[in-house]
Design an enzyme around this catalytic site. Structure first.
Site, short mmCIF file in Angstrom:
data_model
loop_
_atom_site.label_atom_id
_atom_site.label_comp_id
_atom_site.label_asym_id
_atom_site.label_seq_id
_atom_site.Cartn_x
_atom_site.Cartn_y
_atom_site.Cartn_z
N GLY A 80 0.97 -1.25 -0.01
CA GLY A 80 -0.07 -0.04 0.10
C GLY A 80 0.83 1.60 0.01
O GLY A 80 0.68 2.35 -0.61
N CYS A 81 1.92 1.36 0.79
CA CYS A 81 2.72 2.55 0.92
C CYS A 81 3.36 2.53 -0.51
O CYS A 81 3.82 3.75 -0.96
CB CYS A 81 3.86 2.19 1.92
SG CYS A 81 3.10 2.04 3.82
N THR A 82 4.04 1.49 -1.35
CA THR A 82 4.62 1.73 -2.41
C THR A 82 3.54 2.42 -3.42
O THR A 82 4.03 3.21 -4.14
CB THR A 82 5.01 0.51 -2.74
OG1 THR A 82 5.93 -0.21 -1.82
CG2 THR A 82 5.76 0.37 -4.29
N ALA A 137 3.13 6.12 -2.74
CA ALA A 137 4.40 6.75 -2.86
C ALA A 137 4.35 7.00 -4.71
O ALA A 137 4.68 8.18 -5.09
CB ALA A 137 5.45 6.24 -2.10
#
Length: 156
Positions: free
Chosen positions: A43-45, A48
């Site tokens: 999710g963070c990738t 970003a």
């Protein structure tokens, strides 16, 4: 949790290059300050990469994108290099800024409780006020929602 209209809490944190970045240095621009749990996780990738893809659009609206997580500057450097990110990432290893913004909270996963970052985004006006905020963010369509809100606030 902070509310729209409040002053955004001050901070000074090291970026991916271990250069101290302070809130006062960013004032005068719109700031998209987003908190995320961990570098190089799915999710963070996605988040970003989507912020990076839309960075030119945000820049055109005089906005800077700043991601914050408890990861180290070295972890951020690796994340930026691996995913070719074009946004600034700040390292909040002591979780002081996450606490000040109210995003360091008790979370549950598979019945276990632990403290962690609740994915959240704060849109901060050039005057340093919280203009919009999103908590418990779902990544899908989030970056577009932030852009739409920024666009509408800029046109007022």
């Amino acid at each position: 949790m902070l509310e729209v209209g409040q002053d955004a809490p001050e901070f000074c944190l090291p970026n991916q290059d271990e250069v101290e970045i302070c809130f006062r240095d960013l004032k005068g621009k719109w700031i998209v300050l987003y908190f995320y749990p961990k570098d190089n996780t799915p999710g963070c990738t996605t988040e970003a990469c989507e912020f990076t893809a839309m960075e030119p659009d945000f820049s055109e609206l005089d906005a800077i994108i700043v991601g914050v997580s408890p990861d180290s500057p070295k972890s951020h450097r690796n994340f930026i290099a691996k995913k070719e990110l074009d946004i600034m990432l700040l390292s909040d290893m002591e979780k002081e800024v996450a606490k000040a913004y109210g995003v360091w909270q008790l979370k549950k996963l598979y019945g276990k409780e632990y403290m962690g970052i609740v994915r959240s985004t704060f849109l901060i006006s050039p005057e340093g006020k919280i203009a919009a905020l999103w908590t418990k963010v779902k990544v899908k369509n989030h970056v577009e929602a932030v852009m739409e809100t920024l666009s509408s606030l800029k046109s007022i």
